[in-house]
Structure formats: structure tokens, C-alpha cells
Design an enzyme around this catalytic site. Sequence first.
Site, PDB file in Angstrom:
ATOM      1  N   LYS B  76       0.867  -1.176   0.000  1.00 51.80           N
ATOM      2  CA  LYS B  76       0.000   0.000   0.000  1.00 51.80           C
ATOM      3  C   LYS B  76       0.905   1.227   0.000  1.00 51.80           C
ATOM      4  O   LYS B  76       1.928   1.249   0.688  1.00 51.80           O
ATOM      5  CB  LYS B  76      -0.880  -0.034   1.253  1.00 51.80           C
ATOM      6  N   SER B 151      -9.686   1.812   3.113  1.00 52.93           N
ATOM      7  CA  SER B 151      -8.815   2.595   2.265  1.00 52.93           C
ATOM      8  C   SER B 151      -7.803   1.758   1.473  1.00 52.93           C
ATOM      9  O   SER B 151      -7.228   2.266   0.499  1.00 52.93           O
ATOM     10  CB  SER B 151      -8.047   3.613   3.112  1.00 52.93           C
ATOM     11  N   SER B 175      -9.933  -0.497   7.289  1.00 50.60           N
ATOM     12  CA  SER B 175      -9.339  -0.314   5.956  1.00 50.60           C
ATOM     13  C   SER B 175      -8.601  -1.511   5.370  1.00 50.60           C
ATOM     14  O   SER B 175      -8.204  -1.464   4.209  1.00 50.60           O
ATOM     15  CB  SER B 175      -8.381   0.882   5.977  1.00 50.60           C
TER      16      SER B 175
END
Lengths: 95, 484
Positions: B76, B151, B175
Site C-alpha cells: 500500500k 482505504s 481499511s
Amino acid sequence: MSISQKDVLRVAHLARIRVAPDELGRYQEGLSGILSLVTQMHDCDTDGIEPMAHPQDIQLRLREDKVTETDQRAAMQESAPRVDEGLYLVPRVIE
Amino acid sequence: MFHEYSLTALRDMLRRREISSTELTRHCLDRINEHRDLNAFITIDESGAMATATAADKRLGQGEQGLLTGIPIAHKDIFCTKGMLTTCGSKMLETFVSPYDATVVDRLAREGAVLVGKTNMDEFAMGSSNETSFFGVVKNPWDPKRVPGGSSGGSAAAVAAGLVPGATGTDTGGSIRQPAAFCGLTGLKPSYGRVSRYGMIAFASSLDQGGPITRNAEDAALMLRCMAGFDPRDSTSIDEPAPELASMLSIDLKGLRIGLPKEFFDDSVQGDVLEKVREAVAVFERLGATLVDVSLPNSAAGIPCYYVIAPAEASSNLSRFDGVRFGHRSQDAAELLDLYENSRAEGFGEEVKRRILIGTYALSAGYYDAYYLKAQKIRRVIAQDFAAAFEQCDIIVGPTSPTTAFPIGEKTQDPVAMYLNDIFTNTVNLAGLPGLSIPCGFDTNGLPVGMQLIGRFMDEAALLGFAHQFQLETAWHQSVPTGF
């Protein structure tokens, strides 16, 4: 629960975020909606409850007082927008 | 082809030298390029990945075996990667090249993982749909008109589409777990303090945790084994070694108790989501677990509590972005105050600004007690509810999210509707507990349904064990979206 445009501008100044006049209404609406949601907290009885700042109820550990990191100023400043001779440049503050 | 195998299976094939890391990495890079329309990646490091893969093949040839030697993964874009762009999904960091590696990045590299790139995400991890990213919306491989969740939406889309066998995510209020649920994957948020936060760009420091997104629990356990463990550079890192793999997977469910909180099974949840979770619970029961009704009476206060604490911490953490030391700097700044205000106004997107403003409001003079302190008291009440429930059961089970993946654009105009996605996940962060989402079926539209398992503090082993035993009995985790 709603927040006034004056309050939005006060908070925006505290947060150092410019809010343009044409954005003000939109932020006022968004923040008022969130505050209405957040106000539901007051339905929860917390008499006599200690605040919990952190999931670990432990003391932060201490480390030995010795240097463990080396100087990396040059590497760190590579990502700075404006530097000169190792100094960060900002608009003049003192005349 | 390679992308049909799990991370663990590929690792074993590499160790047996049936495949090479260069072949596997090339295959992943080709798939990433082929599926660029998903927008799962912000940065792709083709030459770096191929060089690491070549080195991995050499080491495999010499009999060296890191836990992940030769396995392509993605991070990420919230994890700092030395010499590579680290944007956090924001214009603020559009050109930021990190001078150092996050501990998670360093540990996975030491175990031989091959980094192929950085995945798209909601800006500064603030969002539940990946729609707040400066780099654009990510499409859900199960239905490109729908969001992948957020997210960590880019990581979830990348694994679901078979672009990489595993990826990292971070979870502040759901997330990792919610995008895993929306994309039919296994996503683990470890206990607070289990995985180092060093080099993971901070959103809400008392809630943030990094973790893996994979196809199955066995892969998640393997990645956790690499990522977890004490780090002196994170002041809240817990001094415990990462759990052994076998202890995380080989458990006997006989006599173990599953708590079903009545607050998680109410009519606010999409009907077929509840149905699938109940069917999955019946599988656990067949495997010997017993079911217990429990209650988390204050869970409704979790959303308002979270949306004070997380923005308050964010308003403090994001004050470092000032246009001076790193990140976007406004060209329109005659004075220092203009430099701050304009750099932040131009560099942050609307949702990030909204959260900074609400957090600043909650912390400001005259409002602190009514908002921030009140939220901290509710946080303790929520943690106490979990502690009481865990006196009656070993894990807690419910839906991960009240719905399956929703259409792109459906909730972008209504921040509060977006926040309600976190209703079953963010209380777990508030209490610092481990949570895991695993796929447990499909809704009537053919979209994956996620089931959440919540464990006692530092008991990831129970979650992964339950999940692994479930996945030995079921095939939901092996389903692949059409066209991938």
C-alpha cells in the site's frame, strides 16, 4: 447540530487550511453533518469512566540515553521543496 | 497459470525450483499492465522487481530460503519505500521519494519478497471506497462499476485480480477488513502494537495497524510471520515475537466458543449478508465449535466515538505537512502564513481537509471536554464491552460490513453515509483487538460477502486458526472474478 460559517473559518485558521469563500458553504454542510453524527455520543452514559487515550494501558518504555542514529540531513532534505546550504527556505518572517 | 495459486503454494513451487522468481515476477508485471484499467497501482517498479527476482533465483539456487524468497508482493502506498515514490494517495506527496524504508517493507524484503509496486488507496487512508485518492478511483474486479472498498482498495483489487499473490494494507477503522470483504479476500488487522508503525504514514496513531491482504488464512499467517515482531523504532511496538505458523493454523475447534453479538445481526444489515454469515457460523458449529449469544451494548456509540478520535489524531499528525520540509509547496505565498494555508489547501483533498477541520474543532478550546474527552470515555466503555464478551467466548463473529461492494459514486456526496460502513470494524480498532475478514459466500448480485472474526488481544492465532479450518471445509476463498 450545525456549525456557523464563522466557526468554520475559525477552525480553518487553527488548522492552517485556506477555505475559499465559494467552498465555505460546502464545508459548513459537511462539518454540520458530521457533528450531528458525533453528537450521538451524548446518549452513551460514561459517568465515572476514565478516559482511554490508547489501547495499551502500559507505560511507554525508556531507552538508554545514547546516540543510535547517524546524521542524515542531506538525505532528509532531498525531499524538501526549497533548501539552501542545509537550511529550509520560507518567505521572510523578520524584516 | 501462476496467478491461480495461493502465495504459500507459489512459495513452495519456488522452493522446489519448479518455477523461477523471474518467471513469476514477469507474469505478475504482465498482468498488472494488462489490467491497468483497474487503477490498482500508483507506482510500478518493473526494473527493480526484475532485479530483485534475479537475485532471489540466485539465492534459491544456493539453497537459501527466506520465508518469502522470490514471491512478488505489493505495498500500500502508505508504507515508505526508500528511493521510490510514496504518495499516500495524495497530491501533497505526489512527488515524495522516501529517504528510508518502513520496518514492514524492510522485513518483507529481508524474507526475500519481490516488491513490484505501490498500490492505490484513499488519500491518507481516509475513506471506505478508494474514491478519495488523488490518483483516481479503483475498480472492483468483481464488478468494475463498484468500489473495491477502502482505504486499502488498490491492494485488495490487485490480489483479487491475481496481479500479486499478496499485498500489505493498513487498518485504522476497517481499511484492511472492509476491502478484503468487498473483494472476496482474507484481510487481517493485527492487535495494536503487533506490527511496527515505523515508516507507515500516520493517520490516527492510537488506531493504525498494518497487516496482510491475501487469498487465504494460510497466506495471511505467513505474511504476518514476516511483518510482526518487536521494533525499537516504534514506541508502541509490543515486545513479543511473531507467532509460529503452525500455532496459527492447526487448531481444533472442538469446545471452542463463538460469540455472536446481537448488535451485529440486526436488520440494518443487508439480508443476504446476514444469511451467508449465519451459514458460515453453521460450518464452525459442524467443526465442533459451540455458539454463545453475547452483547456489545455500546457498539452503536462506536461510529461517533471513532469520528472524533480518528480526526483529532489526524489533525495533529497531518500538521507536519506545511510546505516547508517535504510535500507540496504553494507557489502563491508571499508570507509564511500564506505558505502554510495555501500549501495545505492545495495539497489536501476535500475529505482529508474535512477530517482535519472536524478534528481541530473537537480539540479546540471550549469543545475538548464535550467531544474529545467524551469520546475517550466511550472508547473505554467499548473496550470493556469486548472484555466482558470474551469472558463468555473465544472469538466473536459477525459481518465485516453491513453491505457488499456499492456502486462507484453512490456515497461520495454524503460523508456520513460513507462513515457508516465502518460500523462493525472500527470498535475493534478502538479496543486495539485483532480482526480478520474472510469470504463466506456471495450475495444475490454475485458480490463477495465478508465475515469478520474478532479475537482477544494478541490472539491472532485463534482468528487464523478458525479461518484456516473454515477454508479447509469451504471453497469461497478460491473463487475468482470472471475475466481474471
